[in-house]
Design a protein around this motif. Sequence first.
Motif, short mmCIF file in Angstrom:
data_model
loop_
_atom_site.label_atom_id
_atom_site.label_comp_id
_atom_site.label_asym_id
_atom_site.label_seq_id
_atom_site.Cartn_x
_atom_site.Cartn_y
_atom_site.Cartn_z
N LEU A 250 2.75 6.34 8.20
CA LEU A 250 2.55 4.91 8.00
C LEU A 250 1.09 4.61 7.65
O LEU A 250 0.79 3.82 6.75
CB LEU A 250 2.96 4.13 9.26
N ALA A 251 0.17 5.28 8.36
CA ALA A 251 -1.25 5.07 8.05
C ALA A 251 -1.57 5.52 6.63
O ALA A 251 -2.35 4.87 5.92
CB ALA A 251 -2.12 5.83 9.05
N PHE A 252 -0.97 6.63 6.19
CA PHE A 252 -1.19 7.11 4.82
C PHE A 252 -0.70 6.09 3.80
O PHE A 252 -1.36 5.81 2.80
CB PHE A 252 -0.47 8.45 4.65
N ASN A 253 0.45 5.49 4.04
CA ASN A 253 0.98 4.49 3.11
C ASN A 253 0.12 3.23 3.09
O ASN A 253 -0.10 2.63 2.03
CB ASN A 253 2.41 4.14 3.49
N LEU A 254 -0.38 2.82 4.26
CA LEU A 254 -1.24 1.64 4.30
C LEU A 254 -2.56 1.91 3.57
O LEU A 254 -3.12 1.00 2.92
CB LEU A 254 -1.51 1.23 5.74
N LEU A 255 -3.06 3.15 3.65
CA LEU A 255 -4.25 3.50 2.90
C LEU A 255 -4.00 3.39 1.40
O LEU A 255 -4.85 2.93 0.63
CB LEU A 255 -4.70 4.92 3.27
N ILE A 256 -2.82 3.80 0.97
CA ILE A 256 -2.46 3.66 -0.45
C ILE A 256 -2.44 2.19 -0.84
O ILE A 256 -2.89 1.82 -1.94
CB ILE A 256 -1.09 4.32 -0.72
N CYS A 257 -1.96 1.32 0.05
CA CYS A 257 -1.94 -0.12 -0.24
C CYS A 257 -3.35 -0.66 -0.43
O CYS A 257 -3.61 -1.46 -1.35
CB CYS A 257 -1.24 -0.88 0.89
#
Length: 942
Positions: A250-257
């Motif tokens: 989830l943290a990785f996806n939020l970083l992509i955002c």
Amino acid sequence: MQSIPFQPSPRLRLSFPFLVGLFAFSVIVWVAILVSKYPDDGIRGLSASHQILAVAVSKGPPSFEVGDILLEIDGEPLSDASAWYGGKHVGDTVDFLVQRGEAKVVVPVVLTAPPPSELLRRLTPLFVAAVFLFVALAVEAYAPRSPTTRLFFWFFLASGLLLTAGQASGLAPSIVLDLYYFLWWIVGPISVHFHLHFPQEKKQFQRRGVLLLLYLIGFLGGIMHLLWGTANLQDHPLLSFLMPLSRLFLAFNLLICVILLHYNYQHTTSSSARAKIRLVLLGGLLAALPLITTYLLPEVLLNRTLLATPVIFIFLSALPLVYGYAVFRYRLIEIERHINRGVTVLIVFFTLVGIYLGIFSIFDRFLPKQLLFDPALNTLIILLLATSVLPISRYTQRLVDTLFYGGWYDYRSAVLQITSGLEHINDLNALAKEVSKRLVKTLRIADACIFLTDIHGDFSVVAVAPEGAVLQENPEVGDTTVLPRSSLEFLLKVGEEERRTIAHALAQAKLSPEEFQLLGSAQAHLWVPIISHQTVKGLLALGPKYGGDVFSAEDMDILRVVSRNLGPVIENIHLLNQLQQYASELELRVQERTKELFEAKKRVEAILASVGDGVVVTDLNGSIELINHAMEVQTSYEEHELIHQNYFDWLGLYNPVSTIEAIQAALLKGDVWSGELLHQRKNGEPYDILLTIAPVRDQNGQLINYVATQRDITYRKELERLKDIFVADVSHELRTPTTNIGLYLELLEIAPEHKKTEYIQVLKDQSQLLRRLVEDILDLSRLAIGKTRKIEFEPVDLNLLVEQAITAYTPAAQQVGLELITDLSAPAVVRGEAHYLSRAIQNLIGNAIQYTPTGWVKVTSWQNGERIYLEIRDSGIGISEEDLPHIFERFYRGRSVRQSKIHGTGLGLAIVKEIIELHQGQIEVESKIGAGSAFRLCLPTW
């Protein structure tokens, strides 16, 4: 027969999200009821290893202690996958087996109803989840249908369900915990998918394979929890890593955002998209600032928090609200100002909290504990915060305005800034110039060109801001050029179009080179016609916006309002011009046919003939009937304060009665009286006037009025006084050497041979003194002329002038055994006149050598910012404190200097000061008797 694939009806497609939202709301209500009825055991903090971190304060005997490790409950091992108190009610007793130190202890706990603070802690995440859900439903219901809208709904719906499932994971059946971890895996890909379309679609990132891979990883990670159960995964040695991996995913996806938002802000051409991203940043700031200033920072500095965790959690709801506001912003324009100010107040408040904590922690670290709560100390902290409120509010408001609007203005203030006061302008040229300047300043555009029609309908009024931005290559084209109407009318029919459309339209129109130059069509980004009553009154040609932004929807709204407001203003000016023409024609007709107008015209001409001086018109008794503006400025009185006052009585307050009587007698004879009198302003300040008063006669030769003009000659009188003082000083100073020369010439005639050499040396010294005195007086005269005439300044190397002066004075210094030291920085180029600056430097170095019997003279130069400093320091006799305020006065010589045998004119430092002030510089002096002197010059760089 060809089969038709199943397609749901439009009604079902529209209602499906709301059915899902209703289900999600039901889940939130169900979880809220569940957590409200769930019994309380007094545990307020528990680690992942089941160690108690905090317990509630109990009135009865304590049950749990901080540090206990929970092992069993009613003889069963503890499990995070199921509710501990399933089937239990308030009042039931539960036996816990805990590890307390080295021993294992059975602790009986009586379950109670949750207190309000615990109930608030349990319900706060559900409140935030409800905010997520309602924002998602609002966007789905009112925003236009688009992929962004659908993804917005599913992203915030999934986020709200994640918060809800997390709160119910330990209370509801195990499937809720499985769903909770499933959402941990699936929310991340949905967020990335949503930010690929928010605030606008990113075509360069449309890699379906990457997005499908994220969905596949999230689905596989989450489906394991649904198929095998979270409890089984926790016990499996190989699959237990899935739960921490879900958070990392989830943290990785939020970083992509975050990366997508940053990339979109840097590369988008839409100001609307940039505004949405700035609002998201503002929401993140609003959510993070309370967490930092009231939770994390106090915990670090004071070992305790200011606000409880549930209250901090509420600020997380700022994120969905900001996202929703970014979507509905243009529908909420009426309340935007209040939202803007409210956000500013919150940020300022929490910033002040952070500052207070910083100050308090410093005092706590360095002051005794008994002083921390002293009223004086707390008053000091309050005063420090009070002094910082205004600057913090100002800078915070600028930050919020920048995040809201990309600049300082909002819709209403921008319209007001551009249109305020235009109705008072009665000239088309002034109106065009003022509007062009305001448009450039307010809308932050590179340039603007304004075309207005005159009363004949020709586009003869052209103004450009900033001046020269468009017309720099064709300066001969001015405001009076009448442009051909055919091509301009074609351009006006185009309306409000973007640059490409205008370029295409211009290609079809036949424009002269002058028109192309005036219109600046190669730079214009937007054309806005000014239309009033179905008639084109003008055209606004706007250049590109600073920062690469394009004209946004609110810019368009601002320009529409501005163009609507300009139409009536232009019509009013046209009407005023027509009325002025009609009035002029009527005045000519009346002048030809009536004799009364001739008398009024003569009176006006008599008054306006001396408008530069104060003019007073009185009747034959001296009662003031009229004064001009110059009289008001001269006396500081308003016209209504002087009307009907007696002018002769007013003059008699400050002048002899005989003078006033002489004036009245001359007027009765019909003569003009002129002379110098004393007058007084309203504030009591006296001043000299040159009064000329004359009678005014009608056509029949009868006296009807007196007209007086009074000129302020205070400055001239002061110049005469200064001239007299200067002549007296010069005469006094010239008398000494000329007297000595005459005396020694007489002595030389009768002197013995051994005295003649001494007398001749005295004559040489006195003649040299006389020559220097005359040269200094001439220099002062030239400098005075230089102040009134423009001197052409050029780059001057100050170090070169110093080296030339040092070379010239080296023999004199060596003769008396002085050491000349230089420490010059390179470069030291100033704006000035080389001859004058050389004279000032030579005077200072010559004085230093002359008044330094032994020791050294040091010349230093350095640069500080836009100023060059030159210091001449010596180890000479110094200057006394009583002499320091007067050393720059003309002919002034200090007491110690006068008592010595050192000759001087007393004009050298006065000349230096005049030269430095002529160059817009400053001179400073430091000195002490017996310790030398230092003269410091400060001059502007080239």
